[in-house]
Design an enzyme around this catalytic site. Structure first.
Site, short mmCIF file in Angstrom:
data_model
loop_
_atom_site.label_atom_id
_atom_site.label_comp_id
_atom_site.label_asym_id
_atom_site.label_seq_id
_atom_site.Cartn_x
_atom_site.Cartn_y
_atom_site.Cartn_z
N ARG A 151 9.97 -2.00 -0.01
CA ARG A 151 9.22 -1.92 -1.26
C ARG A 151 9.94 -2.66 -2.38
O ARG A 151 9.32 -3.36 -3.19
CB ARG A 151 9.05 -0.44 -1.64
CG ARG A 151 8.30 -0.19 -2.94
CD ARG A 151 8.12 1.32 -3.12
NE ARG A 151 7.35 1.63 -4.31
CZ ARG A 151 7.86 2.05 -5.46
NH1 ARG A 151 9.17 2.18 -5.58
NH2 ARG A 151 7.09 2.34 -6.48
N HIS A 195 8.27 -5.63 -4.49
CA HIS A 195 8.13 -5.51 -5.95
C HIS A 195 8.87 -6.63 -6.67
O HIS A 195 8.44 -7.07 -7.74
CB HIS A 195 8.67 -4.16 -6.41
CG HIS A 195 7.70 -3.03 -6.23
ND1 HIS A 195 7.52 -2.04 -7.17
CD2 HIS A 195 6.85 -2.74 -5.21
CE1 HIS A 195 6.58 -1.19 -6.74
NE2 HIS A 195 6.17 -1.60 -5.55
N ASN A 202 7.95 1.12 -11.27
CA ASN A 202 9.26 1.18 -10.60
C ASN A 202 9.99 2.45 -11.01
O ASN A 202 9.79 3.49 -10.45
CB ASN A 202 10.06 -0.08 -10.94
CG ASN A 202 9.40 -1.34 -10.42
OD1 ASN A 202 8.92 -1.38 -9.29
ND2 ASN A 202 9.36 -2.38 -11.24
N HIS A 261 3.07 0.96 4.72
CA HIS A 261 2.86 2.38 4.48
C HIS A 261 2.88 3.18 5.77
O HIS A 261 2.57 4.38 5.77
CB HIS A 261 1.54 2.60 3.73
CG HIS A 261 1.61 2.26 2.29
ND1 HIS A 261 0.55 2.43 1.42
CD2 HIS A 261 2.61 1.76 1.54
CE1 HIS A 261 0.91 2.05 0.21
NE2 HIS A 261 2.16 1.63 0.26
#
Length: 395
Positions: free
Chosen positions: A73, A77, A106, A205
């Site tokens: 992640r 990001h 975040n 996910h």
């Protein structure tokens, strides 16, 4: 740009492989960017770099399985906003902007920062001022995926670290859990990524989870007609309500319960996520949306039926993400000494006389003085941002 005849063989083969992969999917690949990255980039300057990072990542994941989805992640990001420049790692921006990591997307939900710090400190001891934070993050994301069950894949390197970070770059430019397929596809397209990349990367996910407040709008007060989102499997929705009681105004978001995205194999990076979607057990709105659109539903069905195909496509999509707006070559960016600060910031702070700081700053109680040395608090309260529609995603 050099001609292909002047390129090393390993670099040429990697370029052709990426271009062929992109052509099959209709993705746009900037050849100039690809040309600047190489597999084995540190083979001469720091040959043990990838192995050292892999050892650190595996050790960290051994202590906390949540590090694996956190690193993937963190990589996404970072790359999706201003490119793979490690801007998400900065605690401060030389321009004085509030950095990306303090954005509502975040904030406290970022996991894996300590792992990157350890890797950087280790490599600085081995090969000072050589391996960029952006490359460390790309390697670490790959190693996290492998630790979670994905076959290993090559990561081209040669990225340099950016010198700016601004949380205001995120709103309106980043996919969030409340989005549906048209908007998600648009955002991915703006970054040169295809709709298939969207569906493939959503498979991250398969591991990790989300705090209750990130999807509570689906299980409480969904609409005037229904308290619960009717697209959810009723039994699954009831389970979520049991794990996530209704929010109270004074609830601390950081203490909110966390629910796994994939209830079947929540620590293994596999295609079970897609089977969960087809069973109407997608946790976030953006997850469930993938089976509501006919084009993306067809992809979900294909991936649910073929784990090996999805794993290969996931590795290829991660390679493409790793090429987004990279800084390559001398004169572009820098190789940071510490991933949390642009080079020079730490030295300036150290050289500034302590007496001068005391003259500029009023004497404060001891507990306020300690807070000055901690990271800046979030500009916006997470729950307020949730209500305003800026949801967090990919956690």
């Amino acid at each position: 740009m050099p001609k292909t005849g002047d390129m090393p063989r390993h670099k040429l083969l990697f370029l052709f492989a990426l271009l062929a992969s992109a052509a099959q999917r209709g993705a746009v690949v900037d050849a100039a960017i690809v040309d600047g990255l190489q597999v084995g980039f540190y083979s001469q300057t720091c040959p043990q770099a990838e192995g050292a990072i892999s050892d650190i990542v595996n050790n960290e994941i051994g202590m906390d399985r949540g590090i694996a989805p956190g690193l993937i992640r963190l990589f996404f990001h970072d790359c999706f906003i201003t490119g793979c420049d490690a801007s998400i790692l900065l605690d401060e921006s030389p321009a004085g902007d509030v950095p990306e990591k303090e954005s509502s997307a975040n904030g406290f939900t970022l996991v894996g920062l300590r792992t990157i710090d350890i890797a950087k400190a280790t490599l600085e001891g081995m090969c000072p001022r050589t391996v960029s934070c952006a490359d460390i993050l790309a390697f670490a994301a790959r190693d996290a995926a492998v630790a979670a069950g994905l076959p290993s894949y090559d990561v081209a390197a040669g990225r340099r670290d950016g010198m700016r970070s601004n949380m205001d770059d995120l709103p309106g430019n980043f996919p969030v859990p409340g989005h549906h397929v048209p908007r998600l596809t648009e955002l991915f397209g703006q970054r040169g990524l295809s709709q298939e990349d969207l569906v493939v990367l959503s498979g991250a996910h398969s591991i990790g989870g989300a705090h209750c407040f990130m999807f509570s709008n689906r299980i409480y007060g969904f609409s005037e007609e229904a308290d619960v989102d009717p697209s959810l499997d009723p039994e699954y929705a009831q389970q979520l309500r049991q794990m996530c009681p209704p929010r109270k105004p004074d609830d601390d978001p950081q203490q909110a319960p966390k629910v796994k995205f994939d209830a079947q194999t929540g620590e293994k990076l596999d295609n079970a996520y897609y089977a969960e979607l087809l069973a109407r057990r997608g946790l976030l709105t953006s997850d469930s949306a993938l089976i509501e659109d006919p084009q993306t539903r067809a992809m979900v069905e294909a991936f649910a039926a073929d784990d090996a195909m999805w794993q290969q496509k996931f590795a290829e999509a991660m390679q493409r993400v790793g090429m987004l707006d990279v800084l390559v070559g001398e004169g572009k960016g820098q190789v940071r000494n510490k991933c949390r600060l642009v080079n020079g910031q730490e030295e300036e702070e150290r050289q500034q006389p302590q007496q001068q700081q005391q003259q500029k700053q009023p004497q404060l109680p001891w507990f306020r003085q300690r807070r000055q040395h901690q990271h800046r608090p979030l500009r916006h309260h997470p729950v307020a941002n949730l209500i305003n529609g800026f949801f967090r995603g990919f956690h």
